[in-house]
Design an enzyme around this catalytic site. Structure first.
Site, PDB file in Angstrom:
ATOM      1  N   ASP A 192       0.823  -1.218   0.000  1.00  0.00           N
ATOM      2  CA  ASP A 192       0.000   0.000   0.000  1.00  0.00           C
ATOM      3  C   ASP A 192       0.859   1.270   0.000  1.00  0.00           C
ATOM      4  O   ASP A 192       1.859   1.359   0.723  1.00  0.00           O
ATOM      5  CB  ASP A 192      -0.885   0.043   1.251  1.00  0.00           C
ATOM      6  CG  ASP A 192      -1.888  -1.099   1.327  1.00  0.00           C
ATOM      7  OD1 ASP A 192      -1.620  -2.179   0.777  1.00  0.00           O
ATOM      8  OD2 ASP A 192      -2.935  -0.909   1.975  1.00  0.00           O
ATOM      9  N   HIS A 242      -1.162   4.572  -0.475  1.00  0.00           N
ATOM     10  CA  HIS A 242      -2.184   5.456   0.105  1.00  0.00           C
ATOM     11  C   HIS A 242      -1.840   6.943   0.039  1.00  0.00           C
ATOM     12  O   HIS A 242      -1.881   7.639   1.060  1.00  0.00           O
ATOM     13  CB  HIS A 242      -2.474   5.043   1.553  1.00  0.00           C
ATOM     14  CG  HIS A 242      -3.437   3.902   1.658  1.00  0.00           C
ATOM     15  ND1 HIS A 242      -4.690   3.928   1.074  1.00  0.00           N
ATOM     16  CD2 HIS A 242      -3.337   2.689   2.261  1.00  0.00           C
ATOM     17  CE1 HIS A 242      -5.317   2.781   1.327  1.00  0.00           C
ATOM     18  NE2 HIS A 242      -4.512   2.011   2.038  1.00  0.00           N
ATOM     19  N   ASP A 271      -3.980  -0.133  -3.604  1.00  0.00           N
ATOM     20  CA  ASP A 271      -4.193   0.933  -2.612  1.00  0.00           C
ATOM     21  C   ASP A 271      -3.222   2.093  -2.824  1.00  0.00           C
ATOM     22  O   ASP A 271      -2.393   2.415  -1.971  1.00  0.00           O
ATOM     23  CB  ASP A 271      -4.132   0.385  -1.180  1.00  0.00           C
ATOM     24  CG  ASP A 271      -5.445  -0.269  -0.766  1.00  0.00           C
ATOM     25  OD1 ASP A 271      -6.287  -0.547  -1.645  1.00  0.00           O
ATOM     26  OD2 ASP A 271      -5.637  -0.517   0.441  1.00  0.00           O
ATOM     27  N   HIS A 327      -9.115  -0.089  -2.404  1.00  0.00           N
ATOM     28  CA  HIS A 327      -9.393   1.351  -2.509  1.00  0.00           C
ATOM     29  C   HIS A 327      -9.472   1.840  -3.954  1.00  0.00           C
ATOM     30  O   HIS A 327      -9.831   2.996  -4.179  1.00  0.00           O
ATOM     31  CB  HIS A 327      -8.369   2.158  -1.710  1.00  0.00           C
ATOM     32  CG  HIS A 327      -8.641   2.124  -0.242  1.00  0.00           C
ATOM     33  ND1 HIS A 327      -9.240   3.162   0.448  1.00  0.00           N
ATOM     34  CD2 HIS A 327      -8.425   1.158   0.679  1.00  0.00           C
ATOM     35  CE1 HIS A 327      -9.369   2.839   1.720  1.00  0.00           C
ATOM     36  NE2 HIS A 327      -8.878   1.619   1.885  1.00  0.00           N
ATOM     37  N   HIS A 332      -3.861  -8.171  -3.670  1.00  0.00           N
ATOM     38  CA  HIS A 332      -3.898  -7.133  -2.644  1.00  0.00           C
ATOM     39  C   HIS A 332      -4.304  -7.675  -1.277  1.00  0.00           C
ATOM     40  O   HIS A 332      -3.659  -7.410  -0.268  1.00  0.00           O
ATOM     41  CB  HIS A 332      -4.859  -6.005  -3.039  1.00  0.00           C
ATOM     42  CG  HIS A 332      -4.941  -4.949  -1.982  1.00  0.00           C
ATOM     43  ND1 HIS A 332      -3.905  -4.085  -1.721  1.00  0.00           N
ATOM     44  CD2 HIS A 332      -5.901  -4.654  -1.065  1.00  0.00           C
ATOM     45  CE1 HIS A 332      -4.231  -3.294  -0.715  1.00  0.00           C
ATOM     46  NE2 HIS A 332      -5.440  -3.623  -0.296  1.00  0.00           N
TER      47      HIS A 332
END
EC number: 3.1.3.16
Length: 330
Positions: A64, A66, A92, A125, A173
């Site tokens: 990730d 983010h 993500d 996400h 993921h």
């Protein structure tokens, strides 16, 4: 002709990299047409490549990000900017962090420039119902407009879901699914697609390993399942694989093994959300499939960039709440 054909990739990448060494948080404002072009061209490439990627080592695998753009730049400084190294990212890219736009734009630009050396999987996400809530929609709306967010959604709906490295390392993921019996099931998933609330695609993006579970268990996220060590062992044996590599959970050292080193969790956003003292990690896989880890230490407020470590509460992580809070847990 179309925006995607008029993309000046080198100019876009150059501007995105110009802020290296600047005070973290400095934005790079591409034009709306440039971003739209990145989405359209990368979407074309995603659809031209398999939904289950078959990749070859050597490569570096990242978890990730983010929206922590300056940490993404640190990862590339450490691992080598493309095309110096081959990369696989596990999803993500957006939400939570302050610079989702720079993050996803650089990743899409590298995908277009190096389509056979740079790979991006879908995270939970990269889904409209999630990034509508956790920051990406608001960032798009504030800096551009809602229409551009919808263009990203169309792009995300075409991302590949999983990858197998040299027929031995399975990457996704989230994790495994009780519905996954054969790899052909993944290959049969049609794109573009949203992420459903349950089933194979949902599980690959949402499930988590749990040392306290035997078989399959309820997931406290309110979505998908948890799975125990023997589920991992059986899956690897059945498909003649050596390792599962996944992301989706913050781990203190940036990487964490499970099930006697048969599964590894990678998380590549150090000081996640500014609330955690976790490191970020990247896994390097060499030609012999030996795996090693490169660590981005968390910045310590008092000690500058590479400070001492404090720690997470055991098992502590900010979890993504249920997609629909009224929905009963599975």
């Amino acid at each position: 002709m179309s925006d995607s054909e008029k993309l000046n990739l080198d100019s876009i990448i150059g501007r995105l990299l110009e802020v290296q060494g600047s005070r973290p948080g400095k934005n790079v404002q591409l034009t709306e047409n440039e971003i739209r072009g990145l989405c359209l061209k990368s979407r074309e490439i995603f659809l031209s490549q398999p939904i289950l990627l078959e990749l070859e080592a050597p490569l570096k695998i990242c978890g990730d990000i983010h929206g922590q753009y300056y940490d993404l730049l640190r990862l590339f400084e450490y691992g080598g900017f493309p095309p110096e190294s081959n990369y696989l990212f596990l999803g993500d890219y957006v939400d939570r962090g302050k610079q989702s736009l720079e993050t996803i734009c650089l990743l899409l630009a590298y995908k277009i420039k190096y389509p056979e050396n740079f790979f991006l999987l879908r995270g939970n996400h990269e889904c409209a119902s999630i990034n509508r809530i956790y920051g990406f929609y608001d960032e798009c709306k504030r800096r551009y407009n809602i229409k551009l967010w919808k263009t990203f959604t169309d792009c995300f709906n075409c991302l590949p879901i999983a990858a197998i490295v040299d027929e031995k390392i399975f990457c996704c993921h989230g994790g495994l699914s009780p519905d996954l019996q054969s790899m052909e099931q993944i290959r049969r998933i049609m794109r573009p697609t949203d992420v459903p609330d349950q089933g194979l695609l949902c599980d690959l993006l949402w499930s988590d390993p749990d040392k306290d579970v035997q078989g399959w268990g309820e997931n406290d996220r309110g979505v998908s399942f948890t799975f125990g060590a023997e589920v991992v062992a059986k899956f690897l044996h059945k498909h003649d694989l050596d390792l599962i590599c996944r992301a989706h959970q913050v781990v203190e050292d940036g990487y964490e093994f499970f099930a006697k080193r048969q599964l590894v969790t990678l998380f590549s956003a150090p000081n996640y959300c500014g609330e955690f003292d976790n490191a970020g990690a990247m896994m390097s896989v060499d030609e012999t499939l030996m795996c090693s880890f490169q660590i981005l230490k968390p910045a310590d407020k008092n000690k500058g960039k590479y400070g001492q470590f404090s720690g997470l509460n055991p098992g502590g992580r900010p979890i993504t709440p249920p997609r629909n809070s009224a929905k009963a847990k599975k």
